[in-house]
Design a protein around this motif. Structure first.
Motif, PDB file in Angstrom:
ATOM      1  N   ARG A  34       0.825  -1.212   0.000  1.00  0.00           N
ATOM      2  CA  ARG A  34       0.000   0.000   0.000  1.00  0.00           C
ATOM      3  C   ARG A  34       0.863   1.267   0.000  1.00  0.00           C
ATOM      4  NH1 ARG A  34      -3.333  -3.115   3.354  1.00  0.00           N
ATOM      5  NH2 ARG A  34      -2.332  -2.395   5.253  1.00  0.00           N
ATOM      6  N   SER A  35       1.989   1.214   0.678  1.00  0.00           N
ATOM      7  CA  SER A  35       2.798   2.419   0.824  1.00  0.00           C
ATOM      8  C   SER A  35       3.899   2.540  -0.225  1.00  0.00           C
ATOM      9  CB  SER A  35       3.433   2.455   2.220  1.00  0.00           C
ATOM     10  OG  SER A  35       4.341   1.395   2.380  1.00  0.00           O
ATOM     11  N   GLN A  36       4.137   1.504  -1.007  1.00  0.00           N
ATOM     12  CA  GLN A  36       5.218   1.527  -1.988  1.00  0.00           C
ATOM     13  C   GLN A  36       4.851   2.433  -3.156  1.00  0.00           C
ATOM     14  OE1 GLN A  36       6.081  -2.237  -3.796  1.00  0.00           O
ATOM     15  NE2 GLN A  36       8.225  -1.718  -4.062  1.00  0.00           N
ATOM     16  N   GLN A  37       5.803   3.219  -3.585  1.00  0.00           N
ATOM     17  CA  GLN A  37       5.628   4.118  -4.726  1.00  0.00           C
ATOM     18  C   GLN A  37       6.375   3.536  -5.929  1.00  0.00           C
ATOM     19  OE1 GLN A  37       3.676   6.831  -4.553  1.00  0.00           O
ATOM     20  NE2 GLN A  37       3.240   6.252  -2.442  1.00  0.00           N
ATOM     21  N   PRO A  38       5.972   3.919  -7.136  1.00  0.00           N
ATOM     22  CA  PRO A  38       6.651   3.363  -8.320  1.00  0.00           C
ATOM     23  C   PRO A  38       8.154   3.633  -8.331  1.00  0.00           C
ATOM     24  CG  PRO A  38       4.636   4.481  -8.956  1.00  0.00           C
ATOM     25  CD  PRO A  38       4.837   4.744  -7.484  1.00  0.00           C
TER      26      PRO A  38
END
Length: 65
Positions: A45-49
């Motif tokens: 949920r918290s991971q960004q590209p």
């Protein structure tokens, strides 16, 4: 909730020590699996590209380290 608690206590009292040991191990393993699953889902949920590396970036990072 009290009725369920009473039923669980009654069930536990009927089990042999060996059965309790097996059940406790199983429940503890399920608890750990659930904890890890929650942690993995939180990261997703918290991971960004931009938090991930491409194959080329990872290879460069490994070769220069």
């Amino acid at each position: 909730m009290n009725l369920l608690r009473l039923r669980i206590h009654h069930l536990i009292e009927q089990l042999a020590d060996e059965e309790l040991d097996i059940i406790w191990t199983t429940v503890y393993n399920l608890h750990c699996d659930f904890y890890m699953l929650e942690a993995i889902q939180e990261v997703k949920r918290s991971q960004q590209p931009w938090d991930t590396l491409t194959h080329e970036e990872a290879t460069q990072l490994l070769t220069f380290s």
